[in-house]
Design an enzyme around this catalytic site. Structure first.
Site, PDB file in Angstrom:
ATOM      1  N   SER A   1     -12.167  -3.995  -0.342  1.00  0.00           N
ATOM      2  CA  SER A   1     -13.030  -3.638   0.789  1.00  0.00           C
ATOM      3  C   SER A   1     -13.509  -4.885   1.513  1.00  0.00           C
ATOM      4  O   SER A   1     -13.985  -4.805   2.646  1.00  0.00           O
ATOM      5  CB  SER A   1     -14.235  -2.815   0.305  1.00  0.00           C
ATOM      6  OG  SER A   1     -14.877  -3.460  -0.786  1.00  0.00           O
TER       7      SER A   1
ATOM      8  N   ASP B   1      -9.836  -6.175  -7.492  1.00  0.00           N
ATOM      9  CA  ASP B   1      -8.764  -5.326  -6.971  1.00  0.00           C
ATOM     10  C   ASP B   1      -7.463  -6.093  -6.833  1.00  0.00           C
ATOM     11  O   ASP B   1      -7.450  -7.233  -6.341  1.00  0.00           O
ATOM     12  CB  ASP B   1      -9.149  -4.822  -5.564  1.00  0.00           C
ATOM     13  CG  ASP B   1      -9.795  -3.462  -5.602  1.00  0.00           C
ATOM     14  OD1 ASP B   1      -9.519  -2.669  -6.526  1.00  0.00           O
ATOM     15  OD2 ASP B   1     -10.588  -3.167  -4.676  1.00  0.00           O
TER      16      ASP B   1
ATOM     17  N   GLU C   1     -12.523   8.394  -6.252  1.00  0.00           N
ATOM     18  CA  GLU C   1     -13.083   8.209  -4.903  1.00  0.00           C
ATOM     19  C   GLU C   1     -12.788   9.418  -4.025  1.00  0.00           C
ATOM     20  O   GLU C   1     -11.641   9.909  -3.991  1.00  0.00           O
ATOM     21  CB  GLU C   1     -12.496   6.941  -4.245  1.00  0.00           C
ATOM     22  CG  GLU C   1     -13.034   6.740  -2.824  1.00  0.00           C
ATOM     23  CD  GLU C   1     -12.770   5.360  -2.232  1.00  0.00           C
ATOM     24  OE1 GLU C   1     -12.210   4.498  -2.931  1.00  0.00           O
ATOM     25  OE2 GLU C   1     -13.137   5.168  -1.056  1.00  0.00           O
TER      26      GLU C   1
END
Ligand code: KIV
Length: 292
Positions: free
Chosen positions: A62, A100, A199
């Site tokens: 993100s 990530d 998610e």
């Protein structure tokens, strides 16, 4: 005296020896203790979030959106992830650090994933990696786990598949899609992931998955039944008030705080109020005094 004879590990600032391990995180599910995960991208936020008691810090891709200003996470590179992971690593004392794997650094083959994940641990100081995808990623997860690289799974709304999903859309709303998301979570857990991010899925589906798998589920836009929650730190701190999706709760409005503080600084600079005499230096005798 050695570490072995003293009974306590050596302390290096930022060393991973004191941080929560995958065993600590897994145990929380059995103990019924909820897990608080938050994203961080730099040393200063990492230090604050760790000091506040976060169980897990995620260097999320993100960062492509909130740090780099990109429209999605796809452009983020492995080198960029490693750079930010290294910065975050230096700020942590007790939280588990996961990072990530960015788009196209692991989907080509399990061996490609192994090289990328290995770099995240060796160069970034991460303790585990997170990768997106369900049943199709199970062999990759199994390969990483086989060589000792812990993996966080991520199913449901997987932002790296934004184009395939036709946008950032809630997944698992139809019966057949819910069955697919459940099967994905089970496959990822069975492949050896030590926890799984859920998610953007309906809350009752997240509850079903949480009951079905042995490892903790960490929800974002997945309701209260998950074993833990994760939010992007900029979202929970309200650093961009234009962004208010349903799944985010703002615990502060730092955009306002920052803007007000910077306006006050600008006003004082223009008015000649800052710096005051107390912020300057004299020709004192103690020439060797440090500035800070
Ligand atoms: O990239 C990220 O920050 C994430 C979390 C939102 C789960 O994947």
């Amino acid at each position: 005296m050695t570490w072995a004879t003293s009974g306590s590990p050596p302390f290096f600032p930022g060393a991973s020896v004191a941080r929560a391990t995958t065993v600590d995180i897994r145990r929380k599910k059995a103990e019924g203790v909820r897990i608080a995960m938050i994203t961080a991208y730099d040393f200063t936020f990492a230090r604050l979030l760790d000091g506040a008691g976060a169980d897990m810090i995620l260097v999320g891709d993100s960062l492509g959106m909130v740090v780099q200003g990109q429209p999605d996470t796809l452009p983020v590179t492995l080198d960029e992830m490693i750079y930010h992971t290294r910065c975050v690593s230096r700020g942590l004392v007790s939280a588990h650090l996961t990072t990530d794997l960015p788009f196209l650094s692991y989907q080509v083959s399990p061996e490609q994933a192994l090289l990328a994940a290995g770099r995240a641990l060796k160069e970034g100081g991460a303790q585990s990696v997170k990768l997106e995808g369900g049943a199709a990623m199970a062999p990759t997860i199994a390969r990483l786990v086989e060589v000792g690289i812990p993996v966080v799974g991520h199913v449901g709304l997987t932002p790296q598949s934004v184009h395939a999903m036709g946008g950032f859309r809630v997944q698992g709303r139809t019966e057949s899609d819910a069955a697919r998301v459940l099967a994905d979570a089970v496959a990822v857990a069975e492949a050896g992931a030590f926890c799984v991010v859920l998610e953007g899925i309906p809350s009752d589906l997240a509850a079903e998955i949480t009951a079905a798998i042995q490892v903790p589920t960490i929800g974002i836009g997945a309701g209260a039944a998950c074993d833990g929650q994760v939010l992007v730190c900029y979202d929970l701190l309200g650093l961009d008030l234009r962004f208010q999706p349903r799944f985010v709760k703002r615990y502060a409005e730092l955009e306002t705080t920052v803007t007000d503080a910077v306006r006050a600084y600008i006003d004082e600079v223009k008015a000649g109020v800052f710096p005051g005499p107390e912020h300057g230096f004299t020709r004192s005798a103690n020439a060797l005094k440090r500035v800070y």
